[in-house]
Motif scaffolding. Structure first.
Motif, PDB file in Angstrom:
ATOM      1  N   GLY A 181       0.836  -1.187   0.000  1.00 56.28           N
ATOM      2  CA  GLY A 181       0.000   0.000   0.000  1.00 56.28           C
ATOM      3  C   GLY A 181       0.874   1.240   0.000  1.00 56.28           C
ATOM      4  O   GLY A 181       2.095   1.162  -0.107  1.00 56.28           O
ATOM      5  N   THR A 182       0.236   2.392   0.144  1.00 56.52           N
ATOM      6  CA  THR A 182       0.948   3.662   0.203  1.00 56.52           C
ATOM      7  C   THR A 182       0.418   4.443   1.392  1.00 56.52           C
ATOM      8  O   THR A 182      -0.789   4.495   1.617  1.00 56.52           O
ATOM      9  CB  THR A 182       0.733   4.475  -1.093  1.00 56.52           C
ATOM     10  N   LYS A 203       5.867   3.839  -0.594  1.00 55.08           N
ATOM     11  CA  LYS A 203       5.351   2.506  -0.935  1.00 55.08           C
ATOM     12  C   LYS A 203       5.717   1.569   0.205  1.00 55.08           C
ATOM     13  O   LYS A 203       6.865   1.491   0.616  1.00 55.08           O
ATOM     14  CB  LYS A 203       5.959   2.013  -2.244  1.00 55.08           C
ATOM     15  N   ASN A 208      -8.659  -1.082  -1.595  1.00 50.65           N
ATOM     16  CA  ASN A 208      -7.340  -0.632  -1.177  1.00 50.65           C
ATOM     17  C   ASN A 208      -6.876  -1.590  -0.082  1.00 50.65           C
ATOM     18  O   ASN A 208      -7.582  -1.788   0.897  1.00 50.65           O
ATOM     19  CB  ASN A 208      -7.444   0.797  -0.647  1.00 50.65           C
ATOM     20  N   PRO A 209      -5.687  -2.193  -0.221  1.00 47.43           N
ATOM     21  CA  PRO A 209      -5.231  -3.148   0.799  1.00 47.43           C
ATOM     22  C   PRO A 209      -5.192  -2.557   2.200  1.00 47.43           C
ATOM     23  O   PRO A 209      -5.428  -3.262   3.168  1.00 47.43           O
ATOM     24  CB  PRO A 209      -3.825  -3.524   0.333  1.00 47.43           C
ATOM     25  N   LEU A 210      -4.928  -1.242   2.322  1.00 46.10           N
ATOM     26  CA  LEU A 210      -4.883  -0.646   3.651  1.00 46.10           C
ATOM     27  C   LEU A 210      -6.266  -0.585   4.283  1.00 46.10           C
ATOM     28  O   LEU A 210      -6.385  -0.503   5.490  1.00 46.10           O
ATOM     29  CB  LEU A 210      -4.258   0.741   3.607  1.00 46.10           C
TER      30      LEU A 210
END
Length: 137
Positions: free
Chosen positions: A15-16, A25, A127-129
């Motif tokens: 994620g970012t 990143k 979004n993975p986060l």
């Protein structure tokens, strides 16, 4: 591990997020015992990396070889979804990633990586986060 390898692996999340408003990143890696920062990020973040511990830290890689890392940056302010998490990051060559957050970080903040469902109701990837949760004490 680079971001391309991470994308192909099911047991890590990329994620970012930001460190002092600079996007980085990130890889959340439950197989990593420590957390790391890529050398190239040090120039971008030099103004906020005030607490440095110069010492030799041997890190064993999955290949069983050992890499010696020269320093730890302490109390690095990582911001995720509006919350700030102070983090200790070991200087390391990470390929095309900026930060790896390992088990030391996940345990410190009671983090959970929930990989079972990365799709939302519309069938699009989330979004993975958004699939990651943390609670602070």
């Amino acid at each position: 591990m680079g971001s391309h390898e991470a994308d192909a692996t099911r047991d890590v999340i990329t994620g970012t997020f930001s460190i002092n408003l600079i996007p980085v990143k990130n890889l959340f890696d439950s197989d990593a015992m420590n957390s790391f920062i890529f050398k190239a990020m040090l120039l971008k973040l030099s103004y906020c990396l005030k607490n440095v511990d110069d010492r030799d830290i041997p890190i064993e890689l999955p290949t069983r070889s050992v890499v010696h890392c020269p320093r730890v940056y302490k109390d690095v302010p990582i911001k995720i979804k509006g919350k700030e998490f102070m983090s200790n990051l070991i200087e390391f060559e990470l390929g095309d990633l900026d930060i790896i957050l390992g088990m030391d970080w996940l345990c410190r903040y009671n983090g959970e990586i929930r990989c079972h469902s990365l799709e939302n109701d519309s069938g699009r990837a989330c979004n993975p986060l958004e699939a990651w949760k943390t609670e602070t004490h």
